[in-house]
Design an enzyme around this catalytic site. Structure first.
Site, mmCIF file in Angstrom:
data_model
loop_
_atom_site.group_PDB
_atom_site.id
_atom_site.type_symbol
_atom_site.label_atom_id
_atom_site.label_comp_id
_atom_site.label_asym_id
_atom_site.label_seq_id
_atom_site.Cartn_x
_atom_site.Cartn_y
_atom_site.Cartn_z
ATOM 1 N N PHE A 119 0.985 -0.792 0.274
ATOM 2 C CA PHE A 119 -0.290 -0.006 0.118
ATOM 3 C C PHE A 119 0.805 1.503 0.052
ATOM 4 C CE2 PHE A 119 -4.513 0.076 1.864
ATOM 5 C CZ PHE A 119 -5.174 -0.851 1.382
ATOM 6 N N GLN A 240 -8.244 13.729 4.574
ATOM 7 C CA GLN A 240 -7.989 13.643 3.629
ATOM 8 C C GLN A 240 -9.164 13.089 2.858
ATOM 9 O OE1 GLN A 240 -7.068 8.324 3.249
ATOM 10 N NE2 GLN A 240 -4.728 9.447 3.924
ATOM 11 N N HIS A 242 -8.488 10.960 -0.861
ATOM 12 C CA HIS A 242 -8.703 9.632 -1.565
ATOM 13 C C HIS A 242 -7.890 10.498 -3.458
ATOM 14 C CE1 HIS A 242 -7.677 6.317 -2.859
ATOM 15 N NE2 HIS A 242 -8.141 5.173 -1.540
ATOM 16 N N LEU A 252 -15.313 5.192 -3.906
ATOM 17 C CA LEU A 252 -13.829 4.719 -3.759
ATOM 18 C C LEU A 252 -13.216 4.184 -4.656
ATOM 19 C CD1 LEU A 252 -11.640 5.509 -1.776
ATOM 20 C CD2 LEU A 252 -11.432 3.842 -1.396
ATOM 21 N N GLU A 255 -6.905 2.006 -2.752
ATOM 22 C CA GLU A 255 -5.314 2.024 -3.340
ATOM 23 C C GLU A 255 -4.593 0.272 -3.584
ATOM 24 O OE1 GLU A 255 -3.875 4.949 -0.705
ATOM 25 O OE2 GLU A 255 -1.972 3.326 0.197
ATOM 26 N N ARG A 286 -0.923 9.559 -0.121
ATOM 27 C CA ARG A 286 -1.803 9.995 -0.574
ATOM 28 C C ARG A 286 -2.599 11.278 -0.841
ATOM 29 N NH1 ARG A 286 -6.584 5.885 2.552
ATOM 30 N NH2 ARG A 286 -6.444 4.945 1.610
ATOM 31 N N HIS A 353 -12.540 12.068 1.878
ATOM 32 C CA HIS A 353 -12.076 10.273 2.598
ATOM 33 C C HIS A 353 -12.207 10.539 3.448
ATOM 34 C CE1 HIS A 353 -11.982 6.166 1.898
ATOM 35 N NE2 HIS A 353 -10.253 5.939 2.964
ATOM 36 N N ARG A 397 -3.241 10.569 6.934
ATOM 37 C CA ARG A 397 -3.483 9.104 7.024
ATOM 38 C C ARG A 397 -2.576 8.035 5.959
ATOM 39 N NH1 ARG A 397 -7.045 4.920 5.945
ATOM 40 N NH2 ARG A 397 -8.567 5.768 5.349
HETATM 41 C C1 LIG Z 1 -15.024 3.861 0.373
HETATM 42 C C2 LIG Z 1 -13.991 2.893 2.133
HETATM 43 C C3 LIG Z 1 -12.774 2.423 1.970
HETATM 44 C C4 LIG Z 1 -12.006 2.448 3.175
HETATM 45 N N1 LIG Z 1 -10.737 1.479 2.671
HETATM 46 C C5 LIG Z 1 -9.962 1.593 4.276
HETATM 47 C C6 LIG Z 1 -8.995 0.921 4.163
HETATM 48 O O1 LIG Z 1 -8.621 -0.262 2.951
HETATM 49 N N2 LIG Z 1 -8.477 0.452 4.740
HETATM 50 C C7 LIG Z 1 -8.128 1.429 5.960
HETATM 51 O O2 LIG Z 1 -7.498 1.527 7.191
HETATM 52 N N3 LIG Z 1 -8.906 2.417 5.821
HETATM 53 C C8 LIG Z 1 -10.156 2.261 5.120
HETATM 54 N N4 LIG Z 1 -11.003 3.404 4.664
HETATM 55 C C9 LIG Z 1 -11.190 3.681 6.506
HETATM 56 C C10 LIG Z 1 -12.171 3.184 7.700
HETATM 57 O O3 LIG Z 1 -12.610 1.954 6.636
HETATM 58 C C11 LIG Z 1 -13.043 3.718 8.626
HETATM 59 O O4 LIG Z 1 -11.895 4.913 8.794
HETATM 60 C C12 LIG Z 1 -13.354 2.900 9.534
HETATM 61 O O5 LIG Z 1 -14.294 1.843 9.246
HETATM 62 C C13 LIG Z 1 -14.226 3.200 10.198
HETATM 63 O O6 LIG Z 1 -15.202 2.946 11.717
HETATM 64 P P1 LIG Z 1 -15.692 3.609 12.498
HETATM 65 O O7 LIG Z 1 -15.888 2.047 13.703
HETATM 66 O O8 LIG Z 1 -14.885 4.766 13.146
HETATM 67 O O9 LIG Z 1 -17.114 3.720 11.742
HETATM 68 P P2 LIG Z 1 -18.373 3.376 11.379
HETATM 69 O O10 LIG Z 1 -18.101 2.286 10.893
HETATM 70 O O11 LIG Z 1 -17.927 4.441 10.097
HETATM 71 O O12 LIG Z 1 -19.543 3.635 12.428
HETATM 72 C C14 LIG Z 1 -19.981 4.070 13.126
HETATM 73 C C15 LIG Z 1 -21.376 3.499 13.745
HETATM 74 O O13 LIG Z 1 -21.691 4.915 14.454
HETATM 75 C C16 LIG Z 1 -23.423 4.740 14.243
HETATM 76 N N5 LIG Z 1 -23.555 5.760 14.735
HETATM 77 C C17 LIG Z 1 -23.114 7.108 14.173
HETATM 78 N N6 LIG Z 1 -23.892 8.190 14.451
HETATM 79 C C18 LIG Z 1 -24.771 8.016 15.570
HETATM 80 C C19 LIG Z 1 -26.132 7.952 16.417
HETATM 81 N N7 LIG Z 1 -26.137 10.036 15.876
HETATM 82 N N8 LIG Z 1 -26.616 7.847 16.924
HETATM 83 C C20 LIG Z 1 -26.116 6.241 17.024
HETATM 84 N N9 LIG Z 1 -25.720 5.128 16.111
HETATM 85 C C21 LIG Z 1 -24.765 6.597 15.102
HETATM 86 C C22 LIG Z 1 -23.098 4.160 12.817
HETATM 87 O O14 LIG Z 1 -24.676 3.366 12.832
HETATM 88 C C23 LIG Z 1 -22.198 3.645 12.498
HETATM 89 O O15 LIG Z 1 -22.781 2.081 13.506
HETATM 90 C C24 LIG Z 1 -11.851 3.080 4.226
HETATM 91 C C25 LIG Z 1 -13.610 4.252 4.302
HETATM 92 C C26 LIG Z 1 -14.174 3.951 2.971
HETATM 93 C C27 LIG Z 1 -15.108 5.024 2.608
#
Ligand SMILES: Cc1cc2nc3c(=O)[nH]c(=O)nc-3n(C[C@H](O)[C@H](O)[C@H](O)COP(=O)(O)OP(=O)(O)OC[C@H]3O[C@@H](n4cnc5c(N)ncnc54)[C@H](O)[C@@H]3O)c2cc1C
Ligand code: SF4
Ligand code: SF4
Ligand code: FES
Lengths: 586, 230
Positions: A119, A240, A242, A252, A255, A286, A353, A397
């Site tokens: 990556f 960031q 992307h 997306l 990468e 990135r 992103h 990141r």
């Molecule tokens: C398309 C894409 C591809 C990616 N690919 C990679 C990768 O290959 N490798 C990597 O390391 N990172 C990657 N990332 C980044 C990474 O996936 C995210 O930063 C990470 O998954 C975020 O996880 P999280 O648990 O913080 O939040 P999320 O998975 O976004 O979960 C948030 C949670 O909070 C809940 N929530 C939010 N607000 C409220 C509210 N007001 N009340 C109740 N519930 C709420 C939602 O329902 C959800 O359950 C990618 C991101 C994207 C968008």
């Protein structure tokens, strides 16, 4: 108003990777844990992560956590806290093994070990040859991880509150957080969840921008809740973009495509990344690649009839590699760009992103507040995942480090909460005024009358952020953006809903999300305007250089009075020598 | 473009009805974009959606008589007027939003988590690429429910018949070389209903937006049961 109440040892707001990995620890320890999510858990945006998660397993090429640490510090443009980074890179290894043991269907190497791909920003031996550190389940790693974590929580009998929307944190008279007021979306009824300890794991805020890889639900709710509870947001200017979103759409393209050997071409068919990053080329960090693409387009070397994008070529990888390693990408490119990457390049352009900044925490996931010249952990409040800032990503990141961040710090926050609840076995008394405030947020949308709609206000806001806080930022552009944001804020009290029904009223949810977007957007715009240097993702043509003398420090934004403050970067790691700032070349 | 959309608001006192909308289209427009455009015209319209790229599984709906994920369905492929209804056979909460509880319960019933009897190794549990390949076409399920809510057997017996999604998931664990609870899983699936209500009508295969094949998975389970019986 009589409220329904429930009480738990711990309340976790968010069921993405961070929230679910924390919940498992707690449920396994037989604590009563409630997980609230505004969507069914497997619909959280972790599901969309494609490329993979970093850990120095050395399954493919030589590797160790110390090299991973160096790359992360360098990638962060030296703004990351080195103690937290050391910790994350060490913990990466057991964290990934634990995921595998829990059932994640990682892709495999011939010897049966987890498949790892190269990556961007990864090196062996502190800046040497390319490393291969990203553990992948084809290009559906996030999906594989999120579903597995949900499954393990089912086993552990976590209490799920699916499709409940958290409105605000509630506090006692001393300001200690003691749960949250939530809204059951199906019935429209509020519910008070009292907890000895609360973890915010609400994910990112990409919806502040018009074109984004983030889901409709990524509206920064947890960050805005923290702001309203008096907690500052840290380093919000570092957002960031992307490099490879599908042009004009924002979905997306991982990468991992470049990791597998794909590369970028401009309108003239040149591999332009050779000019910007002679060594790492398409696998530079990135921020570097995104700026290069925007520069190519601005200088008239874009592709397509309007010259408004560049091309991502991968047909030379061959159909079998694409089918095996990048099947999801092929599907997305066909559906959304109308091209089959096996024969044609994909039109791409940077897309909003990931937010490097967020709710400031220490490396145990405890939310920290500045006190005097230092800082203190807030009792009973934790944050993990994209909404938090530990700070391991600093100004930029690295790909594959966010899944890592959410999993490591989610897990650690969970473990730490177990101890906290042992030491603090009683519920606190909620301050009625804090509850009134939260209920008021809901009531406010019952007002009738004429006013701008939520929909049009949201469009105005996301366009403003896109135009004024994008890849390149000057004083003039940002100052104008901040003014516009203030105007939108001034209009907010007039915004009206026409739908005041209770049952599954998604208009009301979107209104509440709009308020959150506004608070988070303000934090971003204000923090960006005042940082007079270029560092990582924050790129200013009027201050093109990094300025370590004046700006090697974290920004803190407080909602009250839009106040900014700063705090030092923790440059001392836990056990190894610190990496002093150097010029960042790829 | 003309859309005819199912509307139901339990608080309004009105019966469910179809409502017409005229939507301005653009090139590459997906059905989810059209639903969003309707929502922009008429705030009271409710539907679930999130990722916009076919991975979260939120926005399954019934379009012109078949189940689809709105965000990956180009409107150019649809016949006018486009008739959009909630999933068939599920209780409607409001407009296109249905109650999926039963569907999730069936998923939980198969105990969808990896079960190990041996102590876990220090590093990863090894798995050959060939064994890993057996999970392809299974682990990708996004739990959208398009299949189960289009399965006649699930319509008639949603409490007793597991439905294609849960059965596909059951096979996902049976097929995993790392899982060590095969007998237990097969025992659970015994009996006239849970599995054997599937009559291989293949509705599920036809509608799966991820191109997965629950019928085939069900066939594999049946084979394994036979083998075990012998
Ligand atoms: C398309 C894409 C591809 C990616 N690919 C990679 C990768 O290959 N490798 C990597 O390391 N990172 C990657 N990332 C980044 C990474 O996936 C995210 O930063 C990470 O998954 C975020 O996880 P999280 O648990 O913080 O939040 P999320 O998975 O976004 O979960 C948030 C949670 O909070 C809940 N929530 C939010 N607000 C409220 C509210 N007001 N009340 C109740 N519930 C709420 C939602 O329902 C959800 O359950 C990618 C991101 C994207 C968008
Ligand atoms: S093949 Fe079986 S599971 Fe699939 S739709 Fe038909 S009866 Fe249902
Ligand atoms: S098998 Fe296909 S249709 Fe059924 S829930 Fe999974 S992804 Fe959806
Ligand atoms: S919105 Fe996520 S699958 Fe359609």
């Amino acid at each position: 108003m009589s409220l329904n109440r429930r009480n738990f040892d711990a309340l976790i707001i968010g069921a993405g990777g961070a929230g679910l990995n924390a919940a498992i620890q707690l449920a396994n320890a037989d604590l009563r844990v409630a997980v609230v999510s505004k969507v069914f858990p497997t619909r959280s945006h972790t599901v969309a992560a494609q490329g993979g998660v970093n850990a120095a397993l050395a399954n493919v090429l030589p590797d160790n956590w110390h090299w991973h640490m160096f790359d992360t510090v360098k990638g962060s443009d030296y703004l990351g806290d080195q103690d937290a980074i050391e910790f994350m890179c060490r913990e990466a290894i057991p964290t990934v093994y634990e995921l595998e043991h829990n059932g994640v269907p990682f892709s495999r190497l011939d010897n049966g070990k987890i498949y790892q791909r190269p990556f961007g920003g990864q090196s062996q031996n502190f800046g040497g040859d390319q490393a291969a550190r990203t553990c992948a389940a084809a290009d559906r790693t996030g999906h594989a991880i999120l579903h597995t974590l949900y499954q393990q929580n089912l086993r552990a009998k976590t209490h799920f509150f699916d499709e409940f929307f958290a409105l605000d944190l509630v506090r006692d008279a001393e300001g200690v957080v003691c749960g949250a007021l939530v809204l059951e979306i199906e019935t429209g009824e509020p519910l008070l969840i009292e907890a000895k300890c609360t973890l915010l794991a609400t994910g990112g805020c990409g919806q502040v921008f018009r074109t984004t890889s983030n889901a409709h639900i990524n509206t920064g709710d947890g960050m805005a809740m923290a702001l309203r509870a008096g907690v500052p947001l840290m380093d919000m200017e570092f957002y960031q973009f992307h490099p490879t979103g599908i042009a004009g759409k924002g979905m997306l393209i991982t990468e991992g495509v470049r990791g597998e050997g794909g590369y970028l071409l401009n309108g003239r068919g040149e591999r332009f990344m050779e000019r910007y990053a002679p060594k790492a080329k398409d696998l530079a960090s990135r921020d570097v690649v995104a700026r290069s693409i925007v520069t190519e387009v601005k200088e008239g070397r874009g592709a397509g009839p309007k010259g408004d994008h560049v091309l991502l070529k991968l047909d030379h990888l061959g159909e079998s590699v694409i089918a095996k390693r990048l099947p999801g990408i092929r599907e997305s490119a066909r559906i959304f760009a109308g091209v089959d990457p096996v024969v044609e390049p994909i039109p791409v352009f940077p897309t909003a992103h990931y937010v490097m900044g967020g709710i400031p925490t220490d490396r145990f996931g405890r939310v920290v507040m500045p006190v005097g010249s230092g800082e203190e952990a807030m009792p009973g409040l934790y944050a993990a995942g994209e909404c938090a800032c530990a700070s391991v990503h600093g100004a930029n990141r690295l790909g594959g480090n966010s899944l890592l961040d959410i999993l490591v710090f989610g897990r650690l926050a969970g473990k730490n909460i177990i101890d906290y609840v042992k030491d603090n076995p009683f519920h606190r008394d909620i301050d009625p005024s804090s509850l009134d405030y939260a209920v008021g947020r809901l009531k406010r949308w019952d007002q009738h009358g004429k006013g701008p709609s939520v929909h049009e206000t949201r469009e105005k806001l996301t366009r403003c952020m896109e135009d004024h806080a994008g890849v390149f930022r000057t004083e003039e552009i940002m100052a104008e953006g901040l003014e516009k944001m203030k105007e939108i804020r001034a209009e907010m009290p007039d915004v009206r809903l026409t739908d005041h029904s209770r049952v599954f009223n998604t208009a009301r949810i979107e209104a509440l999300e709009l308020e959150n977007l506004l608070d988070v957007g303000m934090a971003l715009a204000a923090s960006a305007l005042y940082r007079q240097e270029s560092r990582g993702a924050h790129s200013r043509p009027d201050y093109p250089k990094r300025d370590d003398v004046n700006w090697l420090k974290h920004t803190l934004y407080f909602l009250e009075g839009d106040r900014l403050d700063y705090k030092p970067v923790r440059t001392k790691p836990l056990t190894v020598e610190s990496f002093p700032p150097k010029e960042r070349v790829y | 473009m003309k859309f005819r959309v199912y509307r139901y608001d339990p608080e309004s006192g009105q019966k469910p009805h179809m409502q017409d909308y005229d939507i301005e289209t653009f090139r590459g427009m997906m059905l989810r974009d059209a639903l969003k455009a309707i929502k922009a015209q008429d705030e009271t319209f409710a539907f679930r959606h999130s990722c916009g790229e076919g991975v979260c599984g939120s926005d399954g709906v019934n379009v012109n008589g078949t189940n689809k994920l709105a965000c990956v369905t180009p409107i150019a492929d649809l016949k006018e007027p486009v008739e959009v209804r909630p999933f068939p056979g599920r209780p409607v909460i409001r407009d296109l939003v249905v109650d999926m509880t039963q569907f999730y319960e069936q998923y939980k019933a198969i105990e969808p988590w990896l079960k190990r009897k041996e102590p876990t190794p220090e590093q990863e549990i090894l798995q050959s690429p060939a064994d890993r390949d057996k999970l392809d076409g299974l682990y990708e399920c996004i739990m959208c429910g398009c299949c189960s809510t289009f399965c006649p057997s699930f319509w008639w017996n949603p409490e007793k018949f597991l439905g294609p999604q849960a059965l596909l998931s059951a096979w996902r664990f049976l097929a995993d070389s790392r899982d060590q609870a095969k007998d237990e899983r097969l025992d659970f699936l015994e009996g006239p209903y849970k599995l054997f209500r599937c009559h291989s009508i293949m509705n599920c295969v036809e509608v799966c937006p991820k191109g997965l094949n629950p019928t085939k998975a069900i066939g594999h389970i049946k084979e394994l049961m036979l083998k075990k019986a012998v």
